[in-house]
Motif scaffolding. Structure first.
Motif, PDB file in Angstrom:
ATOM      1  N   CYS A   1       0.836  -1.211   0.000  1.00  0.00           N
ATOM      2  CA  CYS A   1       0.000   0.000   0.000  1.00  0.00           C
ATOM      3  C   CYS A   1       0.867   1.257   0.000  1.00  0.00           C
ATOM      4  N   LEU A   2       1.964   1.239   0.748  1.00  0.00           N
ATOM      5  CA  LEU A   2       2.881   2.373   0.759  1.00  0.00           C
ATOM      6  C   LEU A   2       3.498   2.568  -0.621  1.00  0.00           C
ATOM      7  N   ARG A   3       3.852   1.492  -1.274  1.00  0.00           N
ATOM      8  CA  ARG A   3       4.391   1.563  -2.631  1.00  0.00           C
ATOM      9  C   ARG A   3       3.388   2.216  -3.573  1.00  0.00           C
ATOM     10  N   ASP A   4       2.125   1.826  -3.461  1.00  0.00           N
ATOM     11  CA  ASP A   4       1.085   2.436  -4.301  1.00  0.00           C
ATOM     12  C   ASP A   4       0.958   3.925  -4.024  1.00  0.00           C
ATOM     13  N   ASP A   5       1.087   4.312  -2.756  1.00  0.00           N
ATOM     14  CA  ASP A   5       1.009   5.731  -2.403  1.00  0.00           C
ATOM     15  C   ASP A   5       2.153   6.525  -3.026  1.00  0.00           C
ATOM     16  N   VAL A   6       3.354   5.976  -2.948  1.00  0.00           N
ATOM     17  CA  VAL A   6       4.521   6.666  -3.508  1.00  0.00           C
ATOM     18  C   VAL A   6       4.363   6.830  -5.017  1.00  0.00           C
ATOM     19  N   ILE A   7       3.954   5.782  -5.693  1.00  0.00           N
ATOM     20  CA  ILE A   7       3.769   5.857  -7.143  1.00  0.00           C
ATOM     21  C   ILE A   7       2.658   6.830  -7.490  1.00  0.00           C
ATOM     22  N   PHE A   8       1.581   6.846  -6.705  1.00  0.00           N
ATOM     23  CA  PHE A   8       0.483   7.772  -6.966  1.00  0.00           C
ATOM     24  C   PHE A   8       0.935   9.225  -6.797  1.00  0.00           C
ATOM     25  N   VAL A   9       1.729   9.504  -5.771  1.00  0.00           N
ATOM     26  CA  VAL A   9       2.234  10.869  -5.568  1.00  0.00           C
ATOM     27  C   VAL A   9       3.124  11.283  -6.741  1.00  0.00           C
ATOM     28  N   ILE A  10       3.926  10.357  -7.231  1.00  0.00           N
ATOM     29  CA  ILE A  10       4.761  10.675  -8.395  1.00  0.00           C
ATOM     30  C   ILE A  10       3.887  10.928  -9.624  1.00  0.00           C
ATOM     31  N   TYR A  11       2.815  10.143  -9.804  1.00  0.00           N
ATOM     32  CA  TYR A  11       1.866  10.387 -10.898  1.00  0.00           C
ATOM     33  C   TYR A  11       1.289  11.800 -10.804  1.00  0.00           C
ATOM     34  N   ILE A  12       0.870  12.173  -9.616  1.00  0.00           N
ATOM     35  CA  ILE A  12       0.272  13.505  -9.420  1.00  0.00           C
ATOM     36  C   ILE A  12       1.300  14.587  -9.745  1.00  0.00           C
ATOM     37  N   TYR A  13       2.542  14.410  -9.276  1.00  0.00           N
ATOM     38  CA  TYR A  13       3.583  15.389  -9.577  1.00  0.00           C
ATOM     39  C   TYR A  13       3.820  15.482 -11.078  1.00  0.00           C
ATOM     40  N   GLN A  14       3.895  14.336 -11.753  1.00  0.00           N
ATOM     41  CA  GLN A  14       4.116  14.357 -13.198  1.00  0.00           C
ATOM     42  C   GLN A  14       2.951  15.039 -13.911  1.00  0.00           C
ATOM     43  N   ARG A  15       1.757  14.819 -13.440  1.00  0.00           N
ATOM     44  CA  ARG A  15       0.597  15.479 -14.059  1.00  0.00           C
ATOM     45  C   ARG A  15       0.718  16.996 -13.907  1.00  0.00           C
ATOM     46  N   TYR A  16       1.190  17.452 -12.753  1.00  0.00           N
ATOM     47  CA  TYR A  16       1.366  18.876 -12.512  1.00  0.00           C
ATOM     48  C   TYR A  16       2.550  19.429 -13.313  1.00  0.00           C
ATOM     49  N   ALA A  17       3.679  18.731 -13.276  1.00  0.00           N
ATOM     50  CA  ALA A  17       4.904  19.248 -13.891  1.00  0.00           C
ATOM     51  C   ALA A  17       4.871  19.204 -15.414  1.00  0.00           C
ATOM     52  N   TYR A  18       4.379  18.118 -15.975  1.00  0.00           N
ATOM     53  CA  TYR A  18       4.418  17.967 -17.428  1.00  0.00           C
ATOM     54  C   TYR A  18       3.151  18.463 -18.098  1.00  0.00           C
ATOM     55  N   GLY A  19       2.050  18.419 -17.381  1.00  0.00           N
ATOM     56  CA  GLY A  19       0.789  18.819 -17.989  1.00  0.00           C
ATOM     57  C   GLY A  19       0.367  17.812 -19.042  1.00  0.00           C
ATOM     58  N   VAL A  20      -0.664  18.175 -19.766  1.00  0.00           N
ATOM     59  CA  VAL A  20      -1.150  17.322 -20.835  1.00  0.00           C
ATOM     60  C   VAL A  20      -0.787  17.992 -22.149  1.00  0.00           C
ATOM     61  N   ASP A  21       0.007  17.321 -22.948  1.00  0.00           N
ATOM     62  CA  ASP A  21       0.391  17.851 -24.246  1.00  0.00           C
ATOM     63  C   ASP A  21      -0.798  17.685 -25.180  1.00  0.00           C
ATOM     64  N   SER A  22      -1.490  18.786 -25.454  1.00  0.00           N
ATOM     65  CA  SER A  22      -2.715  18.712 -26.244  1.00  0.00           C
ATOM     66  C   SER A  22      -2.445  18.402 -27.715  1.00  0.00           C
ATOM     67  N   LYS A  23      -1.197  18.503 -28.151  1.00  0.00           N
ATOM     68  CA  LYS A  23      -0.869  18.189 -29.548  1.00  0.00           C
ATOM     69  C   LYS A  23      -0.586  16.700 -29.744  1.00  0.00           C
ATOM     70  N   ARG A  24      -0.363  15.979 -28.658  1.00  0.00           N
ATOM     71  CA  ARG A  24      -0.058  14.552 -28.746  1.00  0.00           C
ATOM     72  C   ARG A  24      -1.368  13.767 -28.842  1.00  0.00           C
ATOM     73  N   ALA A  25      -1.412  12.821 -29.754  1.00  0.00           N
ATOM     74  CA  ALA A  25      -2.602  11.984 -29.922  1.00  0.00           C
ATOM     75  C   ALA A  25      -2.681  10.974 -28.779  1.00  0.00           C
ATOM     76  N   ASN A  26      -3.913  10.716 -28.337  1.00  0.00           N
ATOM     77  CA  ASN A  26      -4.091   9.715 -27.301  1.00  0.00           C
ATOM     78  C   ASN A  26      -4.168   8.333 -27.940  1.00  0.00           C
ATOM     79  N   GLU A  27      -4.548   7.322 -27.141  1.00  0.00           N
ATOM     80  CA  GLU A  27      -4.559   5.953 -27.655  1.00  0.00           C
ATOM     81  C   GLU A  27      -5.604   5.732 -28.746  1.00  0.00           C
ATOM     82  N   TYR A  28      -6.551   6.656 -28.894  1.00  0.00           N
ATOM     83  CA  TYR A  28      -7.579   6.548 -29.926  1.00  0.00           C
ATOM     84  C   TYR A  28      -7.261   7.410 -31.148  1.00  0.00           C
TER      85      TYR A  28
END
Length: 142
Positions: free
Chosen positions: A94-121
């Motif tokens: 559970c602690l491992r999941d928390d650490v990975i989730f916090v890193i996900y949140i940081y990456q979402r904040y730091a990198y943002g969503v590149d609106s020019k990049r196509a998604n999986e669809y």
């Protein structure tokens, strides 16, 4: 690469526990070894997403709904890990999941969503300016 490193480590850990730890039976040892392998491979399944986000400097392929689902799942796991009596390995998972989730949140904040990049669809958002944190990172790289 993580999947190549984990099997030898898990085999080594299993051999170490059979020699240095006390188990009720061989069945108990096998079960403990398999459970620790499942927890370790759970990490191996989640870690590549962090590297993909880092290399692409984008989280366009990680929808907001998925992130909300991960947040809810992480919160529920933490709640039960603190309320219910359970093995230490599960609490560490559970602690491992928390650490990975916090890193996900940081990456979402730091990198943002590149609106020019196509998604999986294959769909792209409209062309527009990058989010503020991503714009700051892009300007510091050049």
């Amino acid at each position: 690469y993580v999947a190549w490193v984990l099997p030898p480590l898990m085999a080594g850990r299993s051999l170490y526990t059979v020699v240095h730890s006390q188990h009720k039976s061989w069945y108990s040892w096998v079960l403990t070894s398999l459970v620790s392998a499942v927890y370790s491979f759970g990490f191996a399944q989640q870690a590549p997403q962090l590297f993909i986000n880092y290399k692409l400097k984008s989280t366009a392929h990680m929808p907001w709904r998925t992130l909300c689902y991960k947040a809810l799942n992480t919160f529920i796991d933490d709640l039960f890990a603190f309320i219910i009596k359970m093995p230490t390995m599960h609490r560490l998972s559970c602690l491992r999941d928390d650490v990975i989730f916090v890193i996900y949140i940081y990456q979402r904040y730091a990198y943002g969503v590149d609106s020019k990049r196509a998604n999986e669809y294959g769909q792209c958002e409209e062309d527009g300016p990058l989010p503020e944190p991503a714009r700051l990172l892009a300007s510091s790289d050049s």
